[in-house]
Design a protein around this motif. Structure first.
Motif, PDB file in Angstrom:
ATOM      1  N   GLU A 179      67.848  34.336  -3.210  1.00  0.00           N
ATOM      2  CA  GLU A 179      67.182  33.209  -3.871  1.00  0.00           C
ATOM      3  C   GLU A 179      65.663  33.314  -3.740  1.00  0.00           C
ATOM      4  O   GLU A 179      64.922  32.868  -4.616  1.00  0.00           O
ATOM      5  CB  GLU A 179      67.677  31.890  -3.285  1.00  0.00           C
ATOM      6  CG  GLU A 179      69.090  31.561  -3.690  1.00  0.00           C
ATOM      7  CD  GLU A 179      69.309  31.718  -5.189  1.00  0.00           C
ATOM      8  OE1 GLU A 179      68.654  31.011  -5.986  1.00  0.00           O
ATOM      9  OE2 GLU A 179      70.133  32.582  -5.568  1.00  0.00           O
ATOM     10  N   GLU A 180      65.200  33.897  -2.669  1.00  0.00           N
ATOM     11  CA  GLU A 180      63.758  34.112  -2.524  1.00  0.00           C
ATOM     12  C   GLU A 180      63.257  35.030  -3.634  1.00  0.00           C
ATOM     13  O   GLU A 180      62.194  34.789  -4.222  1.00  0.00           O
ATOM     14  CB  GLU A 180      63.463  34.714  -1.155  1.00  0.00           C
ATOM     15  CG  GLU A 180      61.980  34.910  -0.889  1.00  0.00           C
ATOM     16  CD  GLU A 180      61.691  35.463   0.497  1.00  0.00           C
ATOM     17  OE1 GLU A 180      60.510  35.718   0.787  1.00  0.00           O
ATOM     18  OE2 GLU A 180      62.639  35.632   1.290  1.00  0.00           O
ATOM     19  N   MET A 220      60.095  34.037 -11.041  1.00  0.00           N
ATOM     20  CA  MET A 220      59.601  33.100 -12.046  1.00  0.00           C
ATOM     21  C   MET A 220      58.130  33.365 -12.377  1.00  0.00           C
ATOM     22  O   MET A 220      57.640  32.974 -13.439  1.00  0.00           O
ATOM     23  CB  MET A 220      59.768  31.664 -11.547  1.00  0.00           C
ATOM     24  CG  MET A 220      61.203  31.171 -11.440  1.00  0.00           C
ATOM     25  SD  MET A 220      62.015  30.941 -13.065  1.00  0.00           S
ATOM     26  CE  MET A 220      62.896  32.493 -13.225  1.00  0.00           C
ATOM     27  N   LEU A 261      60.603  23.816 -13.659  1.00  0.00           N
ATOM     28  CA  LEU A 261      59.976  24.888 -12.876  1.00  0.00           C
ATOM     29  C   LEU A 261      58.614  25.314 -13.391  1.00  0.00           C
ATOM     30  O   LEU A 261      57.907  26.051 -12.707  1.00  0.00           O
ATOM     31  CB  LEU A 261      60.908  26.112 -12.846  1.00  0.00           C
ATOM     32  CG  LEU A 261      62.320  25.871 -12.319  1.00  0.00           C
ATOM     33  CD1 LEU A 261      63.144  27.152 -12.419  1.00  0.00           C
ATOM     34  CD2 LEU A 261      62.293  25.366 -10.883  1.00  0.00           C
ATOM     35  N   THR A 275      66.767  32.780 -13.017  1.00  0.00           N
ATOM     36  CA  THR A 275      66.789  31.345 -12.740  1.00  0.00           C
ATOM     37  C   THR A 275      67.329  31.086 -11.332  1.00  0.00           C
ATOM     38  O   THR A 275      68.423  31.552 -10.997  1.00  0.00           O
ATOM     39  CB  THR A 275      67.676  30.608 -13.750  1.00  0.00           C
ATOM     40  OG1 THR A 275      67.215  30.879 -15.069  1.00  0.00           O
ATOM     41  CG2 THR A 275      67.648  29.096 -13.503  1.00  0.00           C
ATOM     42  N   PRO A 276      66.607  30.366 -10.503  1.00  0.00           N
ATOM     43  CA  PRO A 276      67.118  30.025  -9.163  1.00  0.00           C
ATOM     44  C   PRO A 276      68.407  29.214  -9.259  1.00  0.00           C
ATOM     45  O   PRO A 276      68.575  28.379 -10.154  1.00  0.00           O
ATOM     46  CB  PRO A 276      65.978  29.192  -8.557  1.00  0.00           C
ATOM     47  CG  PRO A 276      64.750  29.633  -9.299  1.00  0.00           C
ATOM     48  CD  PRO A 276      65.217  29.909 -10.695  1.00  0.00           C
ATOM     49  N   SER A 290      68.310  25.264  -9.472  1.00  0.00           N
ATOM     50  CA  SER A 290      68.017  24.679 -10.776  1.00  0.00           C
ATOM     51  C   SER A 290      69.285  24.600 -11.620  1.00  0.00           C
ATOM     52  O   SER A 290      69.573  23.578 -12.252  1.00  0.00           O
ATOM     53  CB  SER A 290      66.945  25.506 -11.501  1.00  0.00           C
ATOM     54  OG  SER A 290      66.682  24.996 -12.787  1.00  0.00           O
ATOM     55  N   GLU A 312      63.291  33.034  -7.024  1.00  0.00           N
ATOM     56  CA  GLU A 312      62.172  32.091  -7.123  1.00  0.00           C
ATOM     57  C   GLU A 312      60.859  32.820  -7.378  1.00  0.00           C
ATOM     58  O   GLU A 312      60.041  32.379  -8.201  1.00  0.00           O
ATOM     59  CB  GLU A 312      62.101  31.263  -5.848  1.00  0.00           C
ATOM     60  CG  GLU A 312      63.272  30.283  -5.710  1.00  0.00           C
ATOM     61  CD  GLU A 312      63.360  29.656  -4.332  1.00  0.00           C
ATOM     62  OE1 GLU A 312      62.441  29.889  -3.519  1.00  0.00           O
ATOM     63  OE2 GLU A 312      64.334  28.939  -4.080  1.00  0.00           O
TER      64      GLU A 312
END
Length: 215
Positions: free
Chosen positions: A28-29, A35, A165, A136-137, A140, A32
C-alpha cells in the motif's frame, strides 16, 4: 487444459519472472506513492473523464473534451470518432485482464492508472512497467465499495479517487449513461449497481463536485 488451470499456470510463471513487481503491487505504501505519477495531470487541472457508452457517438462533444486540460479514458475505450470522443488520451484507467500490449498501442503516451483492487490480474506487460503505473490505494476502493454497497465500476472508482486523492479544478464527465446504452465495444461489465452509481454521481453533480455533460 482447462481455462482456470491455464490461468493458474500463467500466474505461477508471472510470479517466478516478476517477483519484485508482484511485491510492489501488494504494497500500500507503493500504491500511495504511485499517485504522484498522476498529480501533474490532475491537480489544478480541468479533467475530462470520458466513458464508453454507445451514446457518446453522435454527441459532437469532441471539441469540449479536447478543451479540457487532461483527458482520462477507460479500458478499451479507444478513439473511434474524434468529433464525439475527442482526440487526446492523457490517462487510461484499466481494470481486469486486459492486454497490456493493446492498452499501450491504443493509448500511446498515456499514463496508465490501475483502478481495481484486484492487482493480481495485472499482465506481464504492466508488471514490466510497474514503476510507471499509478495504482489506486485499497483504502480508497474499500470506502467506495462500502458507500455503494457493491463492487464499483472502473469509471466510479476513478471519479471517487479524483475527488478524494487529488485536487482538480473541475471534473467533467462525458460518455457515461450507466447502461442506458451498451458499452461501445464488447465488454464483460461485471455485476455493478448501475442505478446506485448513477444516483451517486448525480449527488456529486448536485453538490457541484463534478459536471455531467451530454449532447
Amino acid at each position: 487444459m482447462t481455462k482456470p488451470l491455464l490461468q493458474g499456470l500463467q500466474r505461477v510463471l508471472i510470479h517466478a519472472r516478476y517477483p519484485t513487481a508482484i511485491k510492489k503491487t501488494r504494497s500500500e505504501e507503493f500504491a500511495e506513492a504511485s499517485m504522484a505519477h498522476l498529480r501533474p495531470l490532475i491537480d489544478g487541472k480541468v479533467v475530462a473523464a470520458v466513458g464508453n457508452a454507445q451514446s457518446i457517438f453522435g454527441s459532437g462533444l469532441g471539441p469540449d473534451i479536447d478543451a479540457c486540460d487532461t483527458v482520462l479514458r477507460f479500458n478499451l475505450g479507444f478513439i473511434r470518432q474524434p468529433e464525439d470522443q475527442g482526440s487526446r488520451s492523457d490517462i487510461v484507467g484499466v481494470s481486469g485482464r486486459l492486454s497490456p500490449k493493446s492498452i499501450y498501442a491504443g493509448f500511446p503516451g498515456a499514463r496508465v492508472w490501475w483502478l481495481t483492487a484486484r492487482r493480481e490480474m495485472m499482465g506481464s506487460g504492466f508488471l514490466r512497467r510497474i514503476d510507471e503505473i499509478a495504482i489506486t490505494p485499497r483504502d480508497s476502493y474499500t470506502r467506495l465499495r462500502q458507500a455503494l454497497g457493491s463492487n464499483p465500476s472502473s469509471g466510479l472508482i476513478a471519479l471517487a479517487a479524483l475527488l478524494e486523492l487529488f485536487t482538480p479544478t473541475k471534473v467533467i464527465v462525458f460518455g457515461f449513461d450507466w447502461k442506458q446504452t451498451p458499452t461501445f465495444y464488447p465488454a464483460k461489465t461485471g455485476h455493478h449497481n448501475w442505478q446506485g452509481e448513477r444516483e451517486m454521481v448525480a449527488r456529486l453533480a448536485a453538490e457541484g463536485r463534478v459536471e455531467l455533460r451530454t449532447a
